[in-house]
Motif scaffolding. Structure first.
Motif, PDB file in Angstrom:
ATOM      1  N   LEU A 115       2.845  -1.364  -0.517  1.00 54.25           N
ATOM      2  CA  LEU A 115       1.557  -1.895  -0.963  1.00 54.25           C
ATOM      3  C   LEU A 115       0.407  -1.246  -0.204  1.00 54.25           C
ATOM      4  O   LEU A 115      -0.603  -0.847  -0.804  1.00 54.25           O
ATOM      5  CB  LEU A 115       1.539  -3.414  -0.774  1.00 54.25           C
ATOM      6  N   LEU A 116       0.562  -1.113   1.108  1.00 53.41           N
ATOM      7  CA  LEU A 116      -0.485  -0.508   1.931  1.00 53.41           C
ATOM      8  C   LEU A 116      -0.699   0.952   1.561  1.00 53.41           C
ATOM      9  O   LEU A 116      -1.846   1.408   1.398  1.00 53.41           O
ATOM     10  CB  LEU A 116      -0.106  -0.627   3.407  1.00 53.41           C
ATOM     11  N   ILE A 117       0.397   1.693   1.394  1.00 51.91           N
ATOM     12  CA  ILE A 117       0.299   3.114   1.035  1.00 51.91           C
ATOM     13  C   ILE A 117      -0.346   3.287  -0.337  1.00 51.91           C
ATOM     14  O   ILE A 117      -1.223   4.146  -0.521  1.00 51.91           O
ATOM     15  CB  ILE A 117       1.694   3.773   1.066  1.00 51.91           C
ATOM     16  N   SER A 118       0.070   2.484  -1.302  1.00 51.31           N
ATOM     17  CA  SER A 118      -0.482   2.595  -2.659  1.00 51.31           C
ATOM     18  C   SER A 118      -1.969   2.242  -2.677  1.00 51.31           C
ATOM     19  O   SER A 118      -2.752   2.861  -3.408  1.00 51.31           O
ATOM     20  CB  SER A 118       0.297   1.696  -3.627  1.00 51.31           C
ATOM     21  N   TYR A 119      -2.349   1.266  -1.851  1.00 47.84           N
ATOM     22  CA  TYR A 119      -3.767   0.882  -1.789  1.00 47.84           C
ATOM     23  C   TYR A 119      -4.605   2.013  -1.172  1.00 47.84           C
ATOM     24  O   TYR A 119      -5.701   2.321  -1.660  1.00 47.84           O
ATOM     25  CB  TYR A 119      -3.921  -0.393  -0.963  1.00 47.84           C
ATOM     26  N   ILE A 120      -4.088   2.624  -0.110  1.00 51.97           N
ATOM     27  CA  ILE A 120      -4.808   3.722   0.542  1.00 51.97           C
ATOM     28  C   ILE A 120      -4.954   4.911  -0.424  1.00 51.97           C
ATOM     29  O   ILE A 120      -6.023   5.520  -0.524  1.00 51.97           O
ATOM     30  CB  ILE A 120      -4.083   4.164   1.823  1.00 51.97           C
ATOM     31  N   LEU A 121      -3.867   5.231  -1.157  1.00 46.17           N
ATOM     32  CA  LEU A 121      -3.921   6.331  -2.118  1.00 46.17           C
ATOM     33  C   LEU A 121      -4.924   6.036  -3.237  1.00 46.17           C
ATOM     34  O   LEU A 121      -5.658   6.917  -3.678  1.00 46.17           O
ATOM     35  CB  LEU A 121      -2.534   6.565  -2.716  1.00 46.17           C
ATOM     36  N   TYR A 122      -4.936   4.783  -3.668  1.00 50.93           N
ATOM     37  CA  TYR A 122      -5.892   4.369  -4.702  1.00 50.93           C
ATOM     38  C   TYR A 122      -7.333   4.524  -4.205  1.00 50.93           C
ATOM     39  O   TYR A 122      -8.194   5.052  -4.931  1.00 50.93           O
ATOM     40  CB  TYR A 122      -5.615   2.923  -5.096  1.00 50.93           C
ATOM     41  N   LYS A 123      -7.589   4.113  -2.971  1.00 49.95           N
ATOM     42  CA  LYS A 123      -8.931   4.224  -2.420  1.00 49.95           C
ATOM     43  C   LYS A 123      -9.329   5.682  -2.215  1.00 49.95           C
ATOM     44  O   LYS A 123     -10.486   6.070  -2.464  1.00 49.95           O
ATOM     45  CB  LYS A 123      -8.999   3.474  -1.078  1.00 49.95           C
ATOM     46  N   LEU A 124      -8.384   6.507  -1.746  1.00 55.21           N
ATOM     47  CA  LEU A 124      -8.681   7.930  -1.578  1.00 55.21           C
ATOM     48  C   LEU A 124      -8.983   8.593  -2.913  1.00 55.21           C
ATOM     49  O   LEU A 124      -9.898   9.417  -3.017  1.00 55.21           O
ATOM     50  CB  LEU A 124      -7.491   8.621  -0.910  1.00 55.21           C
ATOM     51  N   LYS A 125      -8.216   8.227  -3.925  1.00 55.76           N
ATOM     52  CA  LYS A 125      -8.391   8.808  -5.254  1.00 55.76           C
ATOM     53  C   LYS A 125      -9.723   8.403  -5.884  1.00 55.76           C
ATOM     54  O   LYS A 125     -10.387   9.193  -6.576  1.00 55.76           O
ATOM     55  CB  LYS A 125      -7.237   8.369  -6.147  1.00 55.76           C
ATOM     56  N   SER A 126     -10.132   7.163  -5.608  1.00 53.60           N
ATOM     57  CA  SER A 126     -11.384   6.668  -6.203  1.00 53.60           C
ATOM     58  C   SER A 126     -12.604   6.942  -5.320  1.00 53.60           C
ATOM     59  O   SER A 126     -13.714   6.520  -5.638  1.00 53.60           O
ATOM     60  CB  SER A 126     -11.278   5.156  -6.461  1.00 53.60           C
ATOM     61  N   GLY A 127     -12.357   7.637  -4.200  1.00 58.38           N
ATOM     62  CA  GLY A 127     -13.456   8.007  -3.323  1.00 58.38           C
ATOM     63  C   GLY A 127     -13.957   6.865  -2.453  1.00 58.38           C
ATOM     64  O   GLY A 127     -15.137   6.857  -2.045  1.00 58.38           O
TER      65      GLY A 127
END
Length: 275
Positions: free
Chosen positions: A262-274
């Motif tokens: 969950l933490l990794i997916s959230y970080i990737l989502y935030k990085l992807k969305s800037g």
């Protein structure tokens, strides 16, 4: 009037015993389901369907293997299996189709465990992966089980067991030595993939519900009969369910890696969305 009161008491007793027997397992499944749903949600937002499929290559086959093994244990006839299908029109990544004798109590009860199968196979795969790839971490976890769960089973506190299990695994895995161990990183990738697909689908839950009703029916009939001869089943059931400490200890592995996913997916989502 006494008959109705006795019937109601038996009904309530059966519900309480059902909770003691499988309530914790259902709770674990629900919690893992919530974590997985949010993890996949963030991955989907970040990368589309490819984000979910990235972890399906090993997570889905292990999920379906759990169903398959339970089908064999409970005597269901397997008619069709797909461990992984990446181009399904309805988005189903895998499935196990099975048939059973509706007149068999054993087969009916088996529906519950077949539906819950991915939890068993997922946790089992995580423990086996730890045993093969990071044996020192596995040994630390095993020693915790032997010394603090088995020897103190009567006094085990559920939350304490879960918390200590997570802490033990975290401390034994994320060490300075493991950071330079390539097998640790392989295990980490595999663990994330497995925990991303350990939760139950709607079809799994529906199948489990059928078996749960049969378990309740068997408990109800058993309590009706034992009540007539004065046998206390409640004390026996409560004593039997001391195994819940093991359920929590082993489930902590899946819980830990589901949180990490969950933490990794959230970080990737935030990085992807800037961010």
């Amino acid at each position: 009037m006494k008959f109705l009161e006795s019937l109601l008491n038996t009904l309530m007793l059966s519900l309480v015993e059902l909770f003691y027997l499988v309530g914790l397992l259902i709770g674990v499944g629900f919690l893992l389901g919530v974590l997985e749903r949010y993890s996949n949600k963030f991955l989907f937002k970040a990368f589309g369907p490819r984000g979910v499929l990235a972890t399906a290559w090993i997570g889905t086959p292990i999920h379906e293997l759990g169903h398959l093994l339970q089908c064999f244990i409970w005597g269901h006839r397997v008619t069709r299996v797909r461990f992984l299908q990446l181009k399904s029109p309805n988005g189903v990544l895998g499935y196990v189709e099975h048939q059973y004798n509706a007149g068999s109590i054993y087969h009916q009860i088996g529906n519950f465990f077949i539906g819950m199968g991915p939890i068993f196979s997922g946790i089992g795969a995580l423990i086996f992966g730890m045993y093969l790839l990071v044996p020192e971490s596995y040994q630390s976890f095993r020693e915790y089980i032997v010394h603090y769960v088995t020897t103190d089973l009567q006094n085990s506190n559920d939350l304490m067991v879960m918390g200590n299990s997570v802490l033990t695994i975290t401390k034994s895995l994320f060490t300075f030595k493991n950071l330079f161990n390539p097998l640790f990183w392989i295990f980490l990738v595999l663990a994330v993939c497995i925990s991303s697909h350990i939760a139950l689908s709607k079809a799994d839950i529906n199948g489990s519900a059928k078996g749960l009703l049969m378990i309740f029916f068997v408990l109800f009939i058993m309590n009706l009969v034992t009540g007539l001869v004065g046998i206390d089943t409640y004390t026996f059931i409560v004593g039997l369910t001391k195994y819940n400490a093991y359920v929590l200890a082993f489930s902590s592995i899946a819980f830990l890696f589901s949180l990490m996913t969950l933490l990794i997916s959230y970080i990737l989502y935030k990085l992807k969305s800037g961010w």
